[in-house]
Each structure stands twice: as structure tokens, then as C-alpha cells.
Write an enzyme that holds these catalytic residues in place. Structure first.
Site, short mmCIF file in Angstrom:
data_model
loop_
_atom_site.label_atom_id
_atom_site.label_comp_id
_atom_site.label_asym_id
_atom_site.label_seq_id
_atom_site.Cartn_x
_atom_site.Cartn_y
_atom_site.Cartn_z
N SER A 87 0.86 -1.12 0.04
CA SER A 87 0.09 0.05 0.04
C SER A 87 0.81 1.18 -0.10
O SER A 87 1.81 0.98 0.49
CB SER A 87 -0.91 0.02 1.29
OG SER A 87 -1.30 1.28 1.25
N TYR B 72 -1.47 -0.26 10.54
CA TYR B 72 -1.69 -0.39 9.08
C TYR B 72 -0.40 -0.10 8.21
O TYR B 72 0.33 -0.99 7.65
CB TYR B 72 -2.92 0.19 8.35
CG TYR B 72 -2.98 -0.21 7.04
CD1 TYR B 72 -3.65 -1.57 6.76
CD2 TYR B 72 -2.75 0.40 5.92
CE1 TYR B 72 -4.01 -1.87 5.41
CE2 TYR B 72 -3.21 0.26 4.77
CZ TYR B 72 -3.64 -0.93 4.40
OH TYR B 72 -4.16 -0.97 3.07
N1 LIG Z 1 -8.89 -0.56 -0.77
C1 LIG Z 1 -7.84 0.28 -0.62
O1 LIG Z 1 -7.99 1.63 -0.47
C2 LIG Z 1 -6.54 -0.47 -0.69
C3 LIG Z 1 -5.32 0.36 -0.62
C4 LIG Z 1 -4.07 -0.09 -0.62
C5 LIG Z 1 -3.97 -1.29 -0.18
N2 LIG Z 1 -4.93 -2.17 -0.21
C6 LIG Z 1 -4.73 -3.63 0.12
O2 LIG Z 1 -5.24 -4.44 -0.71
C7 LIG Z 1 -5.59 -5.57 -0.36
C8 LIG Z 1 -6.89 -6.14 -0.68
O3 LIG Z 1 -7.81 -5.23 0.08
P1 LIG Z 1 -8.97 -4.72 -0.28
O4 LIG Z 1 -9.18 -3.25 -0.50
O5 LIG Z 1 -9.60 -5.36 -1.69
O6 LIG Z 1 -10.34 -5.25 0.71
P2 LIG Z 1 -11.38 -6.04 0.81
O7 LIG Z 1 -11.98 -5.79 2.33
O8 LIG Z 1 -12.54 -5.73 -0.15
O9 LIG Z 1 -10.83 -7.55 0.49
C9 LIG Z 1 -10.20 -8.04 1.21
C10 LIG Z 1 -10.52 -9.60 1.52
O10 LIG Z 1 -9.48 -10.33 2.30
C11 LIG Z 1 -10.30 -11.41 2.96
N3 LIG Z 1 -9.31 -11.72 4.18
C12 LIG Z 1 -9.33 -10.83 5.56
N4 LIG Z 1 -8.60 -11.36 6.48
C13 LIG Z 1 -8.10 -12.52 5.77
C14 LIG Z 1 -7.40 -13.58 6.51
N5 LIG Z 1 -6.96 -13.60 7.50
N6 LIG Z 1 -7.30 -14.52 5.62
C15 LIG Z 1 -7.59 -14.77 4.08
N7 LIG Z 1 -8.48 -13.72 3.72
C16 LIG Z 1 -8.67 -12.77 4.37
C17 LIG Z 1 -11.61 -10.74 3.55
O11 LIG Z 1 -12.59 -11.50 3.58
C18 LIG Z 1 -12.02 -10.02 2.05
O12 LIG Z 1 -12.72 -10.79 1.09
C19 LIG Z 1 -5.34 -5.60 1.12
O13 LIG Z 1 -4.08 -6.23 1.46
C20 LIG Z 1 -5.38 -4.10 1.42
O14 LIG Z 1 -4.39 -3.85 2.54
C21 LIG Z 1 -6.07 -1.58 -0.18
#
Ligand SMILES: NC(=O)c1ccc[n+]([C@@H]2O[C@H](COP(=O)([O-])OP(=O)(O)OC[C@H]3O[C@@H](n4cnc5c(N)ncnc54)[C@H](O)[C@@H]3O)[C@@H](O)[C@H]2O)c1
Length: 276
Positions: free
Chosen positions: A149, A162
Site C-alpha cells: 500500500s 496498518y
Molecule cells: N482498498 C484500498 O484502498 C487499499 C489501498 C491500498 C492497499 N490495499 C490492500 O489491498 C488488499 C486487498 O484489500 P481490499 O481493499 O480489496 O479489501 P476487501 O476488504 O474488499 O478485501 C479483502 C479480502 O481479504 C479477506 N481476508 C481478510 N482477512 C483474511 C485472512 N486472515 N485470510 C484470508 N483472507 C482474509 C476478506 O474476507 C476480503 O474478502 C489488502 O492487502 C489491502 O491492504 C487496499
């Protein structure tokens, strides 16, 4: 197959963690669109199944849902053991995407929330690399994408929990990229800023911060999960270490590298302006 031409995202045999929602679901979709098959792993099996069902409408048998908590060593070890059989061939692409949001001021965030966030975001990626890298090395080609991120370098206040995990993911990925240089295994770290997904809704942020983050997400998101997924896969094909997919992230990235002291002061002053 010539190494120069090898593109890990094309016709991949892939594993995507956190594939039940958001960026993970988009990654799984894009892999199938590029002719691959994918294990959609998620702690929430129903969500993983929903993704697999959607993908299997595009071509039967391309997606398999699997329950896996990436924070649990044994579950990731089992996933890595089972993956080649489930896919019917060796794994060629691993995407450590599962992640959760937690934050608050240092000294006020509970240690329980610290542990939860570190366990999923950092240990989850450590487990994924630990159990899958040997398979890819043995194969002699493939790709690993770790979803970090912009939080890993931007040092936004009240997001320390985070931020720390994502800095760790960046460091791990940079080291892995160096270790795997010349092996045929490509390594990429992805650093998005705001992408509208479920992450805020499912986070452990104080309620006021959750509302703020939710509003910021809808106001400031300069891209969507599908675009991030496509950029991540294009980058691993080129063995590009960093992907910072949005302009606000690239601005923070450059400012911090070129003017680190000024950047740190600027972040502090902006924060002071917000809280006073
Ligand atoms: N959305 C943003 O703004 C953003 C920005 C930067 C980075 N990210 C990163 O992108 C990645 C995906 O996040 P997202 O935004 O799509 O979120 P999201 O919440 O839509 O999806 C995350 C998924 O991970 C699953 N999950 C949670 N804990 C888990 C575990 N212990 N084992 C297996 N699965 C698990 C959840 O059930 C969910 O389906 C993450 O690593 C997040 O930190 C997101």
C-alpha cells in the site's frame, strides 16, 4: 520458453488470497480473462465461492474456492501443498493480497488490534512467500505479487498499525526481488492509495475515523480495483518491482524520496491542521 518473453500473468496457474472481495476479486477475474485458472482463497469461504462462481461463468473449472486464513501458518502450508493438485499443474503465480484495516493513535490502538493487523497483513504475506517461493524456485519461472500500500511509505498519522504492516510487506518484497534475481521468478509490490472496496467497512478503526476514511475513499479514489489489478499483472510480466498505480501515491513517493525531512514536516503540519 524464452525467459525474456515469459509473462507470468498469461495462462497462469494462480493462487490469490483475499479473493472474495475488492482487489483480490479483480485480480482473480483478470487472471481468468488472460487465460489462466485460479484458486480463490479467503478466510470467508462464502465470499471466495461467490468469486469462483462468477469466474466459472466465464469458462468452467477455471476457479476454485478455498477457505484459508493467511494469518495461520498451518492453513497456508496446506493451501500450498494442495494447490498444484487443485490446479492440475504447478503453481506459476501467487498473489498475497489478503489484508485488513486497523488504526488509531499510537498508545490508544489496542494491542489486540495491533496483533490482528500484523497477523493478517504481515504474517499473511510472510506465510505466502515462505510456503510458495520454494515451489516457484523449483519450477524456475513464475511470479509473486504482494499487495502492499502507499501506506507503507506515506506515514499517514493515526494509521500506524496498518502503515507498519505495509512497510514490512514492501521490505519483504524488495528483498525477495533481489534474492530471486535471475531465477525466472518475477516479484512485484503494489502500492495503491484509495480504492473503493470493503476494507473500511470491515476495518477496526475508531467509528469517527471509519466515517472519515469511508468519505475519503469515495471522494479521493482516483481508480478502481479492476485497474489496479490490470496494472499489477502487467507489472509482474515486466518483473517491475514497484507499482504505484495512482498519481497521489506517486506524488507522495517522489516527495518522500527527494525531500524526506520536508515531507515528514508537511505531513505533521497537515495533521495538526486537521485535529486542531
Ligand atoms: N482498498 C484500498 O484502498 C487499499 C489501498 C491500498 C492497499 N490495499 C490492500 O489491498 C488488499 C486487498 O484489500 P481490499 O481493499 O480489496 O479489501 P476487501 O476488504 O474488499 O478485501 C479483502 C479480502 O481479504 C479477506 N481476508 C481478510 N482477512 C483474511 C485472512 N486472515 N485470510 C484470508 N483472507 C482474509 C476478506 O474476507 C476480503 O474478502 C489488502 O492487502 C489491502 O491492504 C487496499
Amino acid at each position: 520458453m524464452s525467459r525474456k518473453r515469459f509473462a507470468p500473468s498469461s495462462r497462469a496457474a494462480a493462487v490469490v488470497t483475499g479473493a472474495g472481495s475488492g482487489i483480490g476479486r479483480s485480480l482473480a477475474y483478470e487472471i481468468v480473462r488472460r487465460g489462466g485458472s485460479v484458486i480463490c482463497a479467503d478466510i470467508d469461504k462464502a465470499r471466495a465461492q461467490e468469486t469462483a462462481d462468477l469466474l466459472n461463468q466465464l469458462g468452467s473449472g477455471v476457479a476454485i474456492a478455498r477457505s484459508c486464513d493467511v494469518g495461520k501458518e498451518k492453513q497456508v502450508a496446506e493451501l500450498a501443498d494442495a494447490a498444484p493438485d487443485l490446479l492440475g499443474r504447478p503453481v506459476t503465480l501467487v498473489i498475497n493480497n489478503a489484508g485488513v484495516g486497523a488504526g488509531g493513535r499510537i498508545g490508544e490502538v489496542s494491542l489486540k488490534d495491533w496483533r490482528w493487523c500484523v497477523q493478517v497483513n504481515l504474517w499473511g504475506v510472510i506465510h505466502g512467500c515462505h510456503f510458495f517461493v520454494p515451489q516457484l524456485k523449483e519450477l524456475g519461472y513464475g511470479g509473486i505479487i504482494n499487495i502492499a500500500s502507499a501506506a507503507g511509505f506515506a506515514a499517514a498519522p493515526e494509521m500506524t498499525t496498518y502503515n507498519v504492516t505495509k512497510s514490512g510487506v514492501l521490505s519483504l518484497t524488495e528483498t525477495l526481488h533481489a534474492e530471486l534475481c535471475g531465477t525466472g521468478v518475477h516479484v512485484t509490490a503494489v502500492c495503491p492509495t484509495f480504492v473503493p472496496t470493503r476494507i473500511v467497512e470491515d476495518s477496526r478503526l475508531p467509528e469517527s475515523r471509519k466515517n472519515f476514511a469511508g468519505a475519503a475513499m469515495s471522494k479521493w479514489a482516483l481508480t478502481d480495483a479492476d485497474t489496479v489489478a490490470a496494472k499489477a499483472l502487467n507489472a509482474v510480466d515486466r518483473n517491475q518491482l514497484y507499482v504505484v498505480p495512482q498519481p497521489d501515491g506517486r506524488l507522495a513517493w517522489r516527495a518522500k524520496r527527494l525531500l524526506p525531512a520536508l515531507y515528514a514536516r508537511g505531513v505533521g503540519e497537515v495533521y495538526r491542521g486537521f485535529v486542531h
